[in-house]
Design a protein around this motif. Structure first.
Motif, mmCIF file in Angstrom:
data_model
loop_
_atom_site.group_PDB
_atom_site.id
_atom_site.type_symbol
_atom_site.label_atom_id
_atom_site.label_comp_id
_atom_site.label_asym_id
_atom_site.label_seq_id
_atom_site.Cartn_x
_atom_site.Cartn_y
_atom_site.Cartn_z
ATOM 1 N N GLU A 198 -60.609 2.024 -16.284
ATOM 2 C CA GLU A 198 -60.360 0.540 -16.443
ATOM 3 C C GLU A 198 -61.678 -0.348 -16.331
ATOM 4 O O GLU A 198 -61.716 -1.324 -17.051
ATOM 5 C CB GLU A 198 -59.353 -0.093 -15.283
ATOM 6 C CG GLU A 198 -58.026 0.723 -14.878
ATOM 7 C CD GLU A 198 -57.128 0.091 -16.025
ATOM 8 O OE1 GLU A 198 -57.513 -0.689 -16.855
ATOM 9 O OE2 GLU A 198 -55.786 0.684 -16.094
ATOM 10 N N GLU B 45 -44.688 -10.789 -13.003
ATOM 11 C CA GLU B 45 -43.872 -9.611 -13.502
ATOM 12 C C GLU B 45 -43.161 -10.090 -14.485
ATOM 13 O O GLU B 45 -43.093 -9.370 -15.723
ATOM 14 C CB GLU B 45 -43.582 -8.744 -12.598
ATOM 15 C CG GLU B 45 -42.801 -7.469 -13.234
ATOM 16 C CD GLU B 45 -42.259 -6.599 -12.056
ATOM 17 O OE1 GLU B 45 -41.282 -5.565 -12.430
ATOM 18 O OE2 GLU B 45 -42.461 -6.800 -10.889
ATOM 19 N N ASP C 184 -43.152 -9.485 -18.878
ATOM 20 C CA ASP C 184 -42.271 -8.600 -19.466
ATOM 21 C C ASP C 184 -41.479 -9.312 -20.318
ATOM 22 O O ASP C 184 -40.395 -10.014 -19.775
ATOM 23 C CB ASP C 184 -41.500 -7.893 -18.466
ATOM 24 C CG ASP C 184 -40.569 -6.653 -18.773
ATOM 25 O OD1 ASP C 184 -39.674 -6.953 -19.781
ATOM 26 O OD2 ASP C 184 -40.569 -5.758 -18.253
ATOM 27 N N THR D 244 -42.623 -8.438 -28.162
ATOM 28 C CA THR D 244 -44.169 -7.999 -28.253
ATOM 29 C C THR D 244 -44.680 -7.110 -29.431
ATOM 30 O O THR D 244 -44.154 -6.214 -29.593
ATOM 31 C CB THR D 244 -44.338 -7.205 -26.889
ATOM 32 O OG1 THR D 244 -44.056 -8.060 -25.690
ATOM 33 C CG2 THR D 244 -45.968 -7.030 -26.799
ATOM 34 N N VAL E 34 -50.065 -4.938 -27.516
ATOM 35 C CA VAL E 34 -50.535 -5.117 -26.081
ATOM 36 C C VAL E 34 -52.265 -4.608 -26.266
ATOM 37 O O VAL E 34 -52.449 -3.600 -26.370
ATOM 38 C CB VAL E 34 -49.926 -4.096 -25.075
ATOM 39 C CG1 VAL E 34 -50.410 -4.467 -23.769
ATOM 40 C CG2 VAL E 34 -48.275 -4.567 -25.192
ATOM 41 N N SER F 225 -54.263 -5.492 -23.790
ATOM 42 C CA SER F 225 -54.705 -5.118 -22.378
ATOM 43 C C SER F 225 -53.555 -5.118 -21.480
ATOM 44 O O SER F 225 -52.655 -6.062 -21.510
ATOM 45 C CB SER F 225 -55.741 -5.902 -21.699
ATOM 46 O OG SER F 225 -56.130 -5.456 -20.553
ATOM 47 N N THR F 226 -53.242 -4.011 -20.815
ATOM 48 C CA THR F 226 -52.238 -3.955 -19.803
ATOM 49 C C THR F 226 -52.500 -4.509 -18.240
ATOM 50 O O THR F 226 -51.597 -4.459 -17.322
ATOM 51 C CB THR F 226 -51.663 -2.365 -19.524
ATOM 52 O OG1 THR F 226 -52.732 -1.697 -19.274
ATOM 53 C CG2 THR F 226 -51.109 -1.923 -20.865
ATOM 54 N N TYR G 81 -50.844 -7.070 -13.593
ATOM 55 C CA TYR G 81 -51.064 -7.778 -14.785
ATOM 56 C C TYR G 81 -52.306 -8.794 -14.750
ATOM 57 O O TYR G 81 -52.466 -9.448 -15.912
ATOM 58 C CB TYR G 81 -49.844 -8.717 -14.986
ATOM 59 C CG TYR G 81 -48.697 -7.714 -15.481
ATOM 60 C CD1 TYR G 81 -48.417 -7.147 -16.922
ATOM 61 C CD2 TYR G 81 -47.447 -7.763 -14.704
ATOM 62 C CE1 TYR G 81 -47.504 -6.540 -17.142
ATOM 63 C CE2 TYR G 81 -46.442 -6.802 -14.931
ATOM 64 C CZ TYR G 81 -46.395 -6.339 -16.240
ATOM 65 O OH TYR G 81 -45.348 -5.473 -16.618
ATOM 66 N N ALA H 103 -54.154 -8.887 -18.399
ATOM 67 C CA ALA H 103 -53.029 -8.328 -19.414
ATOM 68 C C ALA H 103 -53.016 -9.293 -20.613
ATOM 69 O O ALA H 103 -52.937 -10.682 -20.544
ATOM 70 C CB ALA H 103 -51.531 -8.384 -18.870
ATOM 71 N N GLN I 21 -51.283 -9.791 -24.515
ATOM 72 C CA GLN I 21 -50.154 -9.439 -25.476
ATOM 73 C C GLN I 21 -49.862 -10.487 -26.527
ATOM 74 O O GLN I 21 -49.864 -11.620 -26.413
ATOM 75 C CB GLN I 21 -48.802 -9.350 -24.456
ATOM 76 C CG GLN I 21 -48.776 -8.441 -23.493
ATOM 77 C CD GLN I 21 -47.425 -8.920 -22.607
ATOM 78 O OE1 GLN I 21 -46.467 -9.481 -23.027
ATOM 79 N NE2 GLN I 21 -47.178 -7.877 -21.475
#
Length: 725
Positions: free
Chosen positions: A180, A316, A320, A337, A340, A342-343, A349, A352, A354
């Motif tokens: 990471e 979250e 999502d 979506t 992605v 980056s998660t 998150y 993140a 998206q």
């Protein structure tokens, strides 16, 4: 303080000028050392306008350098704080005031920017080094724990084989954390010049979801995802660096806009909304995503509220796409979506990224939906403070058909001590609203149709609904209250699917093909057909949908109370055949008594007809109200009330969407029942006209549904006009 030439964006440091971060004597000494070093490496920079001797290439020739005065440095430092990237005109003006050549000013600012980036990079590297040391220390601690572990049975040392599984698990976890760090650092170095986020390496993983939310599968029919995917594909590798840089800049803009007040935000005359000062916005954020397209209108608003949800759960849901589009099903008609980038890191998150498409709606066929292609970026700014931002990617992939651009929009979420969250929402779009029907123009232009208040009001109401879903201390005194926890969850889940299905089939979405029946008025009936095949949640056959929108000279609250009340249902519901309607069970899901799910029984006046059950959800907030219902099978509802799976209950929802007309702001909140503001009412029916999916639609079926909706509208108008009189 100074560096050798490097390969950063701003290029190498030029010894024409340096920053005044020390005393004059120290600067002189350090400059001399730097210049000597530069001479030795062969990377000289000569003073502008030097003589031919100064240009002599002989290596031992002493060069002349210009040292800026104390006054010049102070003036350029002050100018740098206001504008680190001066244009040619500004450099010429500054050079004229300070007695410097424009190129000297250019080099000074270039070196200053390089130096600031270097200092920032050094700080970020120090942070990463510290986190790596923490990781290494934890690794050592785990090794020591493994080496000194004892057997719980005999107290003796454990064999290596007994601990191999735990040791292997720890090694995998540490390896994942290292990956990471490397991944985020690589993104930062390659795309932005700095790490995208500051992240806690050893933070706890995302908590398990406390509720089963948005469990409906994302089907093409429900969200129309295939439609957008056919027109917009995932970003290419060449686009990703620009997307990441745009997301980082958008995050900074959103947080500043959420925290700033006047003069950027001005309060409306009635004190209910915050309006953006466009001129101040352009001065404060001069770069952005470019100028407003010709013919587009700016819609910008800000709203703050406190919601009954933990900040982690809220983040979250927003990240999502299924949960987000379910939560805001009254606003989001499609969502997908595409990629992605980056998660996030360390199980949450934070960081993140998206790339998404979405279509935003008003529940009426008279208002065109707004399609948007954008990146969503989530970042933790401090302990308990998060932000989620959207920004359009139209500048990266321009399209002549774009009718809506999202400038940095989203929310700042702050943890509250009682487990609630404070949410500051900023909604900032530029849109071509030429297709909006005159009936809805005032509502849309006021910002109440798509603005920040609409989003936070929906969020507040949905958070209350989720809290009621999790409630365990249900009072048992009231008749009809469902106290069985499993039964409550199943019935709320079924009602949620009913609402999503209704909201997904009312608007002027690009996935729909509405046909307008005869007439020229605003309340024309629009119809469309759909085939239902192999869907356990919908009866098989040909489904005919019909919808119409019209204005009523009655407050939204009065319309809502009339339509949701089972005692007045026989005044407008033709299908109940005049039978008395009785509430069999209900679940309150909000502070407002109008927010509830009910199970109604229609006692038919004709004894030869069996009694019918109706599932109904009514919900209201300061910006919109809905009454949505569907006939349900008695046997299937008994299964649901006992906690059974609600996904196999066939539903064809119909209902009403009630919006303020936008004419007067005082009644938009629906606070009183006697206000003079009018209402915009959309009536939508779904009727199964043939149980064979391959059958052809008859004109008689269309005429029947048209008459049904027309008679319903006339009954509602008659009842409410009498009451209003």
């Amino acid at each position: 303080m100074f560096q050798q030439p490097n390969n950063m964006m701003e290029g190498q440091l030029h010894p024409l000028e340096m920053t005044q971060n020390a005393s004059e004597s120290e600067i002189v000494r350090m400059r001399d050392e730097e210049f000597d070093s530069t001479n030795k490496s062969g990377s000289e920079n000569h003073e502008l306008g030097g003589s031919g001797d100064d240009q002599d290439p002989r290596p031992n020739k002493k060069k002349r350098y210009h040292r800026h005065t104390q006054h010049q440095i102070q003036e350029m430092e002050a100018f740098f704080k206001e504008c680190p990237h001066p244009d040619d005109k500004q450099r010429k003006e500054l050079g004229r005031e300070l007695g410097l050549e424009p190129l000297q000013v250019k080099f000074w600012f270039q070196n200053k920017r390089t130096q600031m980036k270097t200092q920032h990079e050094r700080h970020e590297n120090t942070q990463l080094r510290t986190e790596n040391e923490k990781l290494r220390a934890d690794n050592m601690r785990y090794r020591e724990a493994l080496s000194t572990a004892s057997c719980p049975n005999c107290g003796g040392p454990t064999a290596v084989g007994q601990m191999s599984f735990d040791e292997h698990h720890l090694r995998l976890e540490n390896s994942r954390l290292r990956e990471e760090i490397d991944r985020i650092s690589a993104i930062a170095a390659k795309y932005v010049g700095k790490p995208v986020v500051n992240f806690p390496l050893l933070s706890s993983p995302a908590p398990p979801r406390p509720f089963d939310f948005g469990s409906q599968p994302v089907t093409e029919e429900m969200y129309g995802v295939g439609d957008l995917l056919r027109s917009i594909s995932a970003p290419s590798e060449a686009d990703k660096p620009m997307i990441i840089e745009l997301a980082v800049a958008a995050m900074e803009e959103l947080v500043r806009m959420a925290q700033m007040g006047e003069p950027l935000w001005m309060t409306s005359l009635d004190g209910t909304t915050c309006m953006l000062n466009e001129e101040e916005y352009i001065r404060t954020f001069p770069s952005g995503i470019g100028p407003k397209p010709t013919g587009f209108k700016c819609e910008a608003s800000k709203e703050t509220t406190v919601v009954i949800m933990n900040h982690i759960n809220l983040v979250e849901i927003l990240m999502d796409v299924n949960q987000w589009s379910t939560l805001f099903s009254g606003i989001v008609s499609k969502a997908s979506t595409l990629d992605v980038l980056s998660t996030g890191v360390a199980g949450n998150y934070n960081g993140a990224l998206q790339v998404m498409t979405a279509e935003f709606q008003v529940l009426s066929p008279l208002v065109p939906t707004r399609e948007s292609y954008y990146v969503r970026y989530c970042k933790q700014h401090a302990e308990g403070t998060w932000a989620v931002v959207d920004v359009s990617l139209d500048t990266i992939r321009p399209s002549p058909t774009v009718r809506c651009r999202r400038r940095p929009s989203g929310c700042l979420i702050q943890e509250m001590p009682n487990g609630y969250s404070k949410v500051t929402w900023v909604e900032h779009v530029e849109v071509d609203d030429g297709g909006v029907h005159n009936l809805y123009k005032q509502l849309v232009s006021s910002g109440h149709a798509f603005g920040a208040r609409r989003w936070v009001s929906t969020l507040d109401r949905q958070c209350e609904r989720l809290a009621s879903l999790m409630a365990s201390n249900i009072p048992t005194g009231d008749v009809g209250v469902i106290t069985n926890q499993d039964g409550r969850k199943s019935m709320l889940k079924l009602a949620e699917r009913m609402v999503i299905s209704f909201c997904g089939g009312v608007s002027a979405s690009t996935a729909h093909t509405w046909t307008t029946l005869s007439g020229t008025g605003a309340d024309d009936v629009r119809v469309m057909t759909r085939k239902s095949v192999d869907d356990p949640g919908r009866p098989p056959g040909i489904v005919l949908s019909a919808a119409t929108s019209f204005w009523l000279p009655v407050s939204p609250k009065r319309v809502f109370d009339f339509l949701r009340d089972e005692h007045s249902r026989s005044e407008w519901d033709i299908l109940s055949n005049g039978g008395a309607v009785q509430e069999m069970a209900h679940i309150a899901n909000g502070r407002d008594p109008g927010n509830c799910v009910s199970l109604l029984r229609v006692n038919s006046a004709n004894s030869s007809q069996s009694n019918m059950l109706i599932l109904q959800e009514s919900c209201t907030d300061p910006t919109a109200s809905f009454v949505i219902y569907a006939p349900v099978d008695i046997v299937a509802m008994n299964v649901v009330l006992n906690g059974g799976d609600p996904d196999y209950v066939a539903l064809l929802p119909s209902g009403f969407a009630i919006l303020p007309d936008g004419m007067t702001v005082t009644d938009v909140g629906m606070a009183d029942s006697g206000g003079s503001s009018g209402s915009l009412l959309t009536v939508a029916f779904q009727i199964l006209v043939d149980s064979v999916p391959t059958a052809k639609l008859s004109l008689g079926s269309v005429a029947t549904v048209n008459n049904l909706i027309a008679c319903t509208v006339e009954r509602i108008k008659a009842s409410l006009s009498c009451d209003n009189a």
